[in-house]
Design a protein around this motif. Structure first.
Motif, short mmCIF file in Angstrom:
data_model
loop_
_atom_site.label_atom_id
_atom_site.label_comp_id
_atom_site.label_asym_id
_atom_site.label_seq_id
_atom_site.Cartn_x
_atom_site.Cartn_y
_atom_site.Cartn_z
N ALA A 16 -0.51 7.92 -11.38
CA ALA A 16 0.33 7.48 -10.24
C ALA A 16 1.19 6.29 -10.67
O ALA A 16 0.67 5.34 -11.27
N THR A 17 2.48 6.32 -10.37
CA THR A 17 3.35 5.17 -10.69
C THR A 17 3.11 4.04 -9.70
O THR A 17 3.18 2.87 -10.07
N PHE A 18 2.82 4.40 -8.46
CA PHE A 18 2.66 3.38 -7.42
C PHE A 18 1.30 3.49 -6.74
O PHE A 18 1.20 3.89 -5.58
N PRO A 19 0.22 3.12 -7.46
CA PRO A 19 -1.09 3.21 -6.79
C PRO A 19 -1.30 2.12 -5.76
O PRO A 19 -1.85 2.36 -4.68
N TYR A 20 -0.83 0.90 -6.08
CA TYR A 20 -1.10 -0.26 -5.22
C TYR A 20 -0.01 -1.29 -5.52
O TYR A 20 0.57 -1.30 -6.61
N GLY A 21 0.25 -2.18 -4.58
CA GLY A 21 1.36 -3.13 -4.72
C GLY A 21 1.23 -4.10 -5.87
O GLY A 21 2.23 -4.68 -6.31
N ARG A 22 0.03 -4.29 -6.40
CA ARG A 22 -0.12 -5.21 -7.54
C ARG A 22 0.18 -4.51 -8.86
O ARG A 22 0.39 -5.16 -9.88
N THR B 298 0.84 -1.19 0.00
CA THR B 298 0.00 0.00 0.00
C THR B 298 0.88 1.24 0.00
O THR B 298 1.91 1.27 0.70
N TYR B 299 0.50 2.23 -0.81
CA TYR B 299 1.24 3.50 -0.87
C TYR B 299 0.29 4.63 -0.50
O TYR B 299 -0.93 4.53 -0.75
N HIS B 300 0.81 5.71 0.06
CA HIS B 300 -0.04 6.89 0.31
C HIS B 300 -0.62 7.34 -1.02
O HIS B 300 0.11 7.51 -2.00
N LEU B 301 -1.92 7.52 -1.08
CA LEU B 301 -2.56 7.90 -2.35
C LEU B 301 -3.92 8.51 -2.03
O LEU B 301 -4.82 7.82 -1.57
N GLN B 302 -4.03 9.78 -2.33
CA GLN B 302 -5.31 10.44 -2.10
C GLN B 302 -5.86 10.95 -3.43
O GLN B 302 -5.10 11.37 -4.29
N GLY B 303 -7.16 10.88 -3.62
CA GLY B 303 -7.78 11.47 -4.81
C GLY B 303 -7.60 10.63 -6.06
O GLY B 303 -7.45 9.42 -5.99
N ASP B 304 -7.61 11.30 -7.22
CA ASP B 304 -7.57 10.62 -8.53
C ASP B 304 -6.24 9.87 -8.70
O ASP B 304 -5.18 10.49 -8.68
N PRO B 305 -6.28 8.54 -8.92
CA PRO B 305 -5.02 7.79 -9.05
C PRO B 305 -4.40 7.89 -10.46
O PRO B 305 -3.30 7.38 -10.67
N ALA B 306 -5.07 8.57 -11.39
CA ALA B 306 -4.54 8.63 -12.77
C ALA B 306 -3.12 9.19 -12.74
O ALA B 306 -2.85 10.20 -12.09
N ARG C 22 1.31 -5.66 -19.14
CA ARG C 22 1.19 -5.08 -17.78
C ARG C 22 -0.22 -5.28 -17.22
O ARG C 22 -0.39 -5.59 -16.05
N GLN C 23 -1.21 -5.12 -18.10
CA GLN C 23 -2.60 -5.30 -17.67
C GLN C 23 -2.84 -6.75 -17.26
O GLN C 23 -3.52 -7.04 -16.27
N TRP C 24 -2.26 -7.68 -18.03
CA TRP C 24 -2.39 -9.12 -17.70
C TRP C 24 -1.80 -9.39 -16.31
O TRP C 24 -2.39 -10.08 -15.48
N ARG C 25 -0.64 -8.81 -16.05
CA ARG C 25 0.00 -9.04 -14.75
C ARG C 25 -0.86 -8.50 -13.62
O ARG C 25 -1.06 -9.17 -12.60
N LYS C 26 -1.39 -7.31 -13.84
CA LYS C 26 -2.19 -6.68 -12.79
C LYS C 26 -3.46 -7.48 -12.52
O LYS C 26 -3.85 -7.70 -11.37
N LEU C 27 -4.13 -7.93 -13.58
CA LEU C 27 -5.43 -8.59 -13.39
C LEU C 27 -5.29 -10.06 -13.03
O LEU C 27 -6.17 -10.62 -12.37
N SER C 28 -4.22 -10.70 -13.48
CA SER C 28 -4.03 -12.11 -13.09
C SER C 28 -3.32 -12.20 -11.74
O SER C 28 -3.27 -13.27 -11.13
N GLY C 29 -2.73 -11.10 -11.30
CA GLY C 29 -2.05 -11.07 -10.00
C GLY C 29 -0.73 -11.82 -9.99
O GLY C 29 -0.23 -12.22 -8.94
N SER C 30 -0.13 -11.94 -11.19
CA SER C 30 1.09 -12.74 -11.33
C SER C 30 2.32 -11.87 -11.03
O SER C 30 3.05 -11.48 -11.93
N ILE C 31 2.49 -11.55 -9.76
CA ILE C 31 3.51 -10.55 -9.40
C ILE C 31 4.66 -11.15 -8.57
O ILE C 31 4.54 -12.21 -7.98
#
Ligand code: PLP
Length: 372
Positions: free
Chosen positions: A47-53, A37-45, A224-233
């Motif tokens: 952001a390089t690090f919105p969430y660990g996945r 988890t990263y500090h993130l307020q408001g619109d995430p558009a 990148r989208q595949w990695r994020k949605l399949s959770g293959s991290i």
């Protein structure tokens, strides 16, 4: 990160790409960053690090280094098979045809036949040698693995890519056996390159890792989208360790390839062997192509004994060389491939040369041959 890692020659990229700019009293590299988890307020558009996945600073450092080595952008995966799945699954739909090497790494075929076929993808297989001369029309993806694991057959990546691109389709190159120091598949025309970095890139037999690389922004976004949605991290500790391993790839691979050449030269034509394959031997069927397409000849030698009994007897007599599956590590190892894949010749042993002194390896092999 360094300003322009892509300008570094591959031999330097191993050591210098993916490092932060030097700062007084700061360490050379970034330590592993453990964060879901990263500090993130408001619109995430944006952001390089919105969430660990989505992303992690330790992944980015290694991706920058691997991207510089490949001549493209790299996306990390937790194993070579996870990278293979990411280079197939997002790009195929029911009714598409995919062409895989009959003699390549078996798990890629099993994945496609077990899962992709179930969703209506047609999976065909063909020999690696001569692939460029065959009819490649109608395949959404043509997958090449050259030199192939374990038979070390070659195909001409540029010629395959030229044919496949005529109909707007994709070439994926599994470059695990060579690493980007030994062969740059994107430069040869592949759309996507994948690798098991479990092997020589990490090199220390202590973790699994993989990556996909490409120069195409749309393919990159899809991976990148595949990695994020399949959770293959990837875990940050593994990424950090792999980056540390990568620093010495050039040194290790040089010794490994030199030992492979010496072994091939010493034992080619040995009366106990039915065949010895190494692309660096002038008499090898792949040598002319290897000289054009590869920057080194690799660290694997394929030894084919007449039968399983002789192969296993030879393997048993080795002392220094470990009996294990996998390859590309600092320790030399040998694997009887038939136990994993019954399509392989039962007498084939895949020898992976590590970083031990070449003479010690030659002595170990010599005494095993003598004892047969
Ligand atoms: N591709 C090749 C050519 C391999 O040899 C391997 C593993 O041996 C893989 C892919 C899969 O890699 P991993 O074991 O890291 O999933």
């Amino acid at each position: 990160m360094t300003n322009d890692p892509r300008n570094l020659p591959p031999e330097l990229a191993c050591l210098h790409a993916g490092l932060p700019a030097p700062e007084r009293e700061a360490p050379f590299g970034i330590p592993p960053v453990f964060a879901s988890t990263y500090h993130l307020q408001g619109d995430p558009a944006g952001a390089t690090f919105p969430y660990g996945r989505d992303a992690n600073p330790t992944w980015l450092a290694l991706e920058e280094a691997l991207g510089a080595l490949e001549g493209g952008e790299a996306v990390l995966f937790p194993s070579g098979m996870a990278a293979a799945a990411a280079a197939l699954t997002p790009f195929l739909q029911p009714g598409d045809r995919v062409l895989l090497p009959k003699d390549g790494y078996h798990a890629v075929r099993y994945y496609a036949e077990s899962y992709l076929a179930r969703f209506g993808v047609v999976v065909d297989k063909r020999e690696t040698r001569g692939l460029e001369a065959s009819d490649l029309k109608g395949y959404r993806i043509v997958w090449v693995e050259t030199p192939s694991n374990p038979g070390l057959e070659l195909c001409d990546v540029a010629a395959v890519a030229e044919k496949v691109h005529r109909s707007g389709n994709l070439v994926v190159c599994d470059n695990t056996t060579m690493t980007p120091l030994g062969q740059r598949c994107l430069d040869l025309g592949a759309d996507l390159v994948i690798a098991s970095d479990t092997k020589a890139v990490n090199g220390h037999s202590d973790l699994l890792m993989g990556h996909v690389a490409t120069q195409d922004p749309e393919l990159l976004a899809a991976v990148r989208q595949w990695r994020k949605l399949s959770g293959s991290i990837v875990g940050p500790m593994e990424a950090w360790l792999c980056h540390r391993g990568l620093q010495t790839l050039e040194l290790r691979f040089e010794r490994m390839c030199a030992s492979a050449q010496a072994v091939a030269e010493r034992f080619a034509g040995h009366p106990t062997l039915e065949a010895l394959r190494y692309p660096g031997l002038p008499g090898d069927p792949g040598h002319a192509l290897a000289t054009r397409q590869m920057r080194r000849f690799g660290s694997l030698v394929a030894l084919t004994f007449p039968d399983q009994e002789t192969a296993l007897a030879f393997e048993t007599r080795l002392g220094l060389i470990f009996k294990a599956t996998s390859f590309g590590g600092t320790h030399s190892s040998i694997d009887w491939r038939y136990r994993w894949d019954p399509t392989v010749h039962p007498g084939l042993l895949r020898l992976s040369l590590g970083c031990e002194p070449t003479e010690a390896l030659l002595d170990d092999l010599e005494q095993a041959f003598a004892a047969l």
